[in-house]
Design a protein around this motif. Structure first.
Motif, PDB file in Angstrom:
ATOM      1  N   VAL A   1      -3.553 -10.520   8.385  1.00  0.00           N
ATOM      2  CA  VAL A   1      -2.807  -9.501   9.119  1.00  0.00           C
ATOM      3  C   VAL A   1      -3.424  -8.124   8.848  1.00  0.00           C
ATOM      4  O   VAL A   1      -3.690  -7.361   9.771  1.00  0.00           O
ATOM      5  CB  VAL A   1      -1.312  -9.505   8.728  1.00  0.00           C
ATOM      6  CG1 VAL A   1      -0.584  -8.333   9.345  1.00  0.00           C
ATOM      7  CG2 VAL A   1      -0.672 -10.822   9.096  1.00  0.00           C
ATOM      8  N   ARG A   2      -3.670  -7.829   7.560  1.00  0.00           N
ATOM      9  CA  ARG A   2      -4.202  -6.525   7.204  1.00  0.00           C
ATOM     10  C   ARG A   2      -4.777  -6.552   5.799  1.00  0.00           C
ATOM     11  O   ARG A   2      -4.271  -7.246   4.924  1.00  0.00           O
ATOM     12  CB  ARG A   2      -3.086  -5.485   7.270  1.00  0.00           C
ATOM     13  CG  ARG A   2      -3.565  -4.084   7.068  1.00  0.00           C
ATOM     14  CD  ARG A   2      -2.599  -3.114   7.679  1.00  0.00           C
ATOM     15  NE  ARG A   2      -3.185  -1.793   7.591  1.00  0.00           N
ATOM     16  CZ  ARG A   2      -2.507  -0.693   7.696  1.00  0.00           C
ATOM     17  NH1 ARG A   2      -1.215  -0.748   7.931  1.00  0.00           N
ATOM     18  NH2 ARG A   2      -3.088   0.465   7.601  1.00  0.00           N
ATOM     19  N   ARG A   3      -5.836  -5.778   5.607  1.00  0.00           N
ATOM     20  CA  ARG A   3      -6.424  -5.607   4.270  1.00  0.00           C
ATOM     21  C   ARG A   3      -6.378  -4.121   3.946  1.00  0.00           C
ATOM     22  O   ARG A   3      -6.838  -3.292   4.728  1.00  0.00           O
ATOM     23  CB  ARG A   3      -7.857  -6.117   4.221  1.00  0.00           C
ATOM     24  CG  ARG A   3      -8.491  -5.922   2.859  1.00  0.00           C
ATOM     25  CD  ARG A   3      -9.872  -6.562   2.796  1.00  0.00           C
ATOM     26  NE  ARG A   3     -10.560  -6.217   1.596  1.00  0.00           N
ATOM     27  CZ  ARG A   3     -10.457  -6.857   0.443  1.00  0.00           C
ATOM     28  NH1 ARG A   3      -9.683  -7.917   0.366  1.00  0.00           N
ATOM     29  NH2 ARG A   3     -11.114  -6.471  -0.616  1.00  0.00           N
ATOM     30  N   LEU A   4      -5.797  -3.796   2.798  1.00  0.00           N
ATOM     31  CA  LEU A   4      -5.696  -2.413   2.343  1.00  0.00           C
ATOM     32  C   LEU A   4      -6.592  -2.228   1.121  1.00  0.00           C
ATOM     33  O   LEU A   4      -6.363  -2.863   0.091  1.00  0.00           O
ATOM     34  CB  LEU A   4      -4.251  -2.066   1.966  1.00  0.00           C
ATOM     35  CG  LEU A   4      -3.188  -2.275   3.040  1.00  0.00           C
ATOM     36  CD1 LEU A   4      -1.797  -2.130   2.437  1.00  0.00           C
ATOM     37  CD2 LEU A   4      -3.390  -1.284   4.161  1.00  0.00           C
ATOM     38  N   ASP A   5      -7.625  -1.407   1.238  1.00  0.00           N
ATOM     39  CA  ASP A   5      -8.471  -1.076   0.094  1.00  0.00           C
ATOM     40  C   ASP A   5      -7.940   0.221  -0.490  1.00  0.00           C
ATOM     41  O   ASP A   5      -8.178   1.307   0.037  1.00  0.00           O
ATOM     42  CB  ASP A   5      -9.933  -0.936   0.521  1.00  0.00           C
ATOM     43  CG  ASP A   5     -10.557  -2.279   0.846  1.00  0.00           C
ATOM     44  OD1 ASP A   5     -10.367  -3.203   0.037  1.00  0.00           O
ATOM     45  OD2 ASP A   5     -11.206  -2.389   1.902  1.00  0.00           O
ATOM     46  N   ILE A   6      -7.194   0.101  -1.573  1.00  0.00           N
ATOM     47  CA  ILE A   6      -6.520   1.246  -2.172  1.00  0.00           C
ATOM     48  C   ILE A   6      -7.484   2.045  -3.049  1.00  0.00           C
ATOM     49  O   ILE A   6      -7.331   3.234  -3.217  1.00  0.00           O
ATOM     50  CB  ILE A   6      -5.270   0.773  -2.952  1.00  0.00           C
ATOM     51  CG1 ILE A   6      -4.320   0.083  -1.965  1.00  0.00           C
ATOM     52  CG2 ILE A   6      -4.589   1.923  -3.668  1.00  0.00           C
ATOM     53  CD1 ILE A   6      -3.174  -0.646  -2.609  1.00  0.00           C
ATOM     54  N   GLY A   7      -8.488   1.374  -3.603  1.00  0.00           N
ATOM     55  CA  GLY A   7      -9.488   2.049  -4.441  1.00  0.00           C
ATOM     56  C   GLY A   7      -9.133   2.006  -5.908  1.00  0.00           C
ATOM     57  O   GLY A   7      -8.229   1.306  -6.344  1.00  0.00           O
ATOM     58  N   PHE A   8      -9.864   2.782  -6.689  1.00  0.00           N
ATOM     59  CA  PHE A   8      -9.678   2.806  -8.138  1.00  0.00           C
ATOM     60  C   PHE A   8      -8.367   3.486  -8.509  1.00  0.00           C
ATOM     61  O   PHE A   8      -8.090   4.581  -8.040  1.00  0.00           O
ATOM     62  CB  PHE A   8     -10.849   3.532  -8.807  1.00  0.00           C
ATOM     63  CG  PHE A   8     -10.800   3.489 -10.304  1.00  0.00           C
ATOM     64  CD1 PHE A   8     -11.215   2.361 -10.990  1.00  0.00           C
ATOM     65  CD2 PHE A   8     -10.316   4.558 -11.027  1.00  0.00           C
ATOM     66  CE1 PHE A   8     -11.154   2.293 -12.365  1.00  0.00           C
ATOM     67  CE2 PHE A   8     -10.258   4.521 -12.412  1.00  0.00           C
ATOM     68  CZ  PHE A   8     -10.671   3.385 -13.074  1.00  0.00           C
ATOM     69  N   GLN A   9      -7.549   2.814  -9.319  1.00  0.00           N
ATOM     70  CA  GLN A   9      -6.253   3.345  -9.749  1.00  0.00           C
ATOM     71  C   GLN A   9      -6.159   3.261 -11.267  1.00  0.00           C
ATOM     72  O   GLN A   9      -6.604   2.279 -11.869  1.00  0.00           O
ATOM     73  CB  GLN A   9      -5.094   2.548  -9.139  1.00  0.00           C
ATOM     74  CG  GLN A   9      -5.067   2.554  -7.626  1.00  0.00           C
ATOM     75  CD  GLN A   9      -4.784   3.915  -7.054  1.00  0.00           C
ATOM     76  OE1 GLN A   9      -3.886   4.600  -7.508  1.00  0.00           O
ATOM     77  NE2 GLN A   9      -5.564   4.321  -6.058  1.00  0.00           N
ATOM     78  N   GLU A  10      -5.541   4.268 -11.871  1.00  0.00           N
ATOM     79  CA  GLU A  10      -5.294   4.231 -13.314  1.00  0.00           C
ATOM     80  C   GLU A  10      -4.145   3.278 -13.608  1.00  0.00           C
ATOM     81  O   GLU A  10      -3.327   2.988 -12.727  1.00  0.00           O
ATOM     82  CB  GLU A  10      -4.961   5.629 -13.826  1.00  0.00           C
ATOM     83  CG  GLU A  10      -6.123   6.585 -13.721  1.00  0.00           C
ATOM     84  CD  GLU A  10      -5.802   7.960 -14.265  1.00  0.00           C
ATOM     85  OE1 GLU A  10      -4.663   8.178 -14.747  1.00  0.00           O
ATOM     86  OE2 GLU A  10      -6.693   8.822 -14.214  1.00  0.00           O
ATOM     87  N   ALA A  11      -4.067   2.797 -14.846  1.00  0.00           N
ATOM     88  CA  ALA A  11      -2.962   1.926 -15.254  1.00  0.00           C
ATOM     89  C   ALA A  11      -1.638   2.627 -14.984  1.00  0.00           C
ATOM     90  O   ALA A  11      -1.513   3.834 -15.166  1.00  0.00           O
ATOM     91  CB  ALA A  11      -3.088   1.587 -16.735  1.00  0.00           C
ATOM     92  N   GLY A  12      -0.650   1.859 -14.501  1.00  0.00           N
ATOM     93  CA  GLY A  12       0.653   2.443 -14.194  1.00  0.00           C
ATOM     94  C   GLY A  12       1.399   1.614 -13.179  1.00  0.00           C
ATOM     95  O   GLY A  12       1.011   0.496 -12.854  1.00  0.00           O
ATOM     96  N   THR A  13       2.500   2.156 -12.666  1.00  0.00           N
ATOM     97  CA  THR A  13       3.352   1.497 -11.684  1.00  0.00           C
ATOM     98  C   THR A  13       3.199   2.204 -10.361  1.00  0.00           C
ATOM     99  O   THR A  13       3.255   3.442 -10.300  1.00  0.00           O
ATOM    100  CB  THR A  13       4.816   1.520 -12.150  1.00  0.00           C
ATOM    101  OG1 THR A  13       4.894   0.859 -13.421  1.00  0.00           O
ATOM    102  CG2 THR A  13       5.720   0.803 -11.168  1.00  0.00           C
ATOM    103  N   TYR A  14       3.038   1.438  -9.291  1.00  0.00           N
ATOM    104  CA  TYR A  14       2.785   2.010  -7.962  1.00  0.00           C
ATOM    105  C   TYR A  14       3.704   1.390  -6.934  1.00  0.00           C
ATOM    106  O   TYR A  14       4.193   0.288  -7.101  1.00  0.00           O
ATOM    107  CB  TYR A  14       1.320   1.767  -7.554  1.00  0.00           C
ATOM    108  CG  TYR A  14       0.341   2.492  -8.423  1.00  0.00           C
ATOM    109  CD1 TYR A  14      -0.056   3.781  -8.121  1.00  0.00           C
ATOM    110  CD2 TYR A  14      -0.157   1.895  -9.581  1.00  0.00           C
ATOM    111  CE1 TYR A  14      -0.953   4.458  -8.932  1.00  0.00           C
ATOM    112  CE2 TYR A  14      -1.055   2.560 -10.390  1.00  0.00           C
ATOM    113  CZ  TYR A  14      -1.450   3.839 -10.064  1.00  0.00           C
ATOM    114  OH  TYR A  14      -2.323   4.519 -10.864  1.00  0.00           O
ATOM    115  N   LEU A  15       3.865   2.086  -5.802  1.00  0.00           N
ATOM    116  CA  LEU A  15       4.676   1.614  -4.689  1.00  0.00           C
ATOM    117  C   LEU A  15       3.917   1.884  -3.408  1.00  0.00           C
ATOM    118  O   LEU A  15       3.531   2.997  -3.125  1.00  0.00           O
ATOM    119  CB  LEU A  15       6.013   2.357  -4.658  1.00  0.00           C
ATOM    120  CG  LEU A  15       6.978   1.987  -3.556  1.00  0.00           C
ATOM    121  CD1 LEU A  15       7.414   0.538  -3.674  1.00  0.00           C
ATOM    122  CD2 LEU A  15       8.167   2.917  -3.597  1.00  0.00           C
TER     123      LEU A  15
END
Length: 192
Positions: A178-192
């Motif tokens: 359906v869809r591919r999301l490349d969010i990229g490099f993220q630091e450790a943590g909680t995301y929404l």
């Protein structure tokens, strides 16, 4: 009126033989008040005292208490350490607020300070950093989306226990992309 006590105060005790010194770090949500009124400068040290010294860096004074305005991100305090002997750092039994942690950064090494435990600091002179931040997740996990069922949008929470490249691939019930999301490099943590 002057605030005498900050909302959160974290005592740190440094001991080695006859040497004992307490520092206090903390924060206060009342950023409109003068937080410097809650700081306490370090008293002068005797020239004959060779046991060691630990202080929080302040401008222009060495501090034994440093209170910061709270923020959504992490808060850090530079700390100077000088001792001819190994020193034990103790964090009081008072618990840290829910979802928060205190780290001690010593060069490239970071140690999570847990209330009621002790950390050994080797002898020498160096700069350390205390970091107060959101507690990092213990595992990397993709959490349940919400609302579920949804139409036309949904939120997809995820947690990272270490810095990472993140991508999300969504398929329909038949297994079609359906869809591919490349969010990229993220630091450790909680995301929404």
């Amino acid at each position: 009126s002057v605030i005498s006590q900050p909302e959160t105060l974290i005592p740190l005790t440094f001991t080695s033989g006859q040497f004992s010194q307490q520092l206090e770090i903390g924060f206060d949500y009342r950023a409109s008040e003068d937080l410097d009124a809650m700081d306490r400068p370090m008293p002068p040290q005797s020239p004959s005292n060779h046991q060691g010294q630990v202080w929080l860096e302040g401008q222009p004074y060495k501090l034994m208490r440093d209170i910061r305005a709270s923020s959504a991100g992490s808060i850090s305090w530079p700390l100077q350490f000088s001792s001819p002997n190994a020193v034990t750092l103790s964090l009081g039994d008072e618990s840290l607020p829910e979802g928060k942690e205190l780290l001690l950064s010593d060069g490239g090494t970071q140690t999570v300070l847990i209330p009621g435990t002790q950390v050994r600091l080797e002898s020498g002179a160096r700069e350390l950093t205390l970091i107060y931040r959101e507690r990092l997740p213990e595992t990397t996990a993709l959490l349940q989306n919400y609302p579920n069922p949804f139409n036309p949008e949904t939120w997809i929470p995820f947690e990272l226990n270490h810095d990472s490249d993140v991508s999300l691939t969504i398929y329909d019930m038949a297994g079609r992309l359906v869809r591919r999301l490349d969010i990229g490099f993220q630091e450790a943590g909680t995301y929404l």
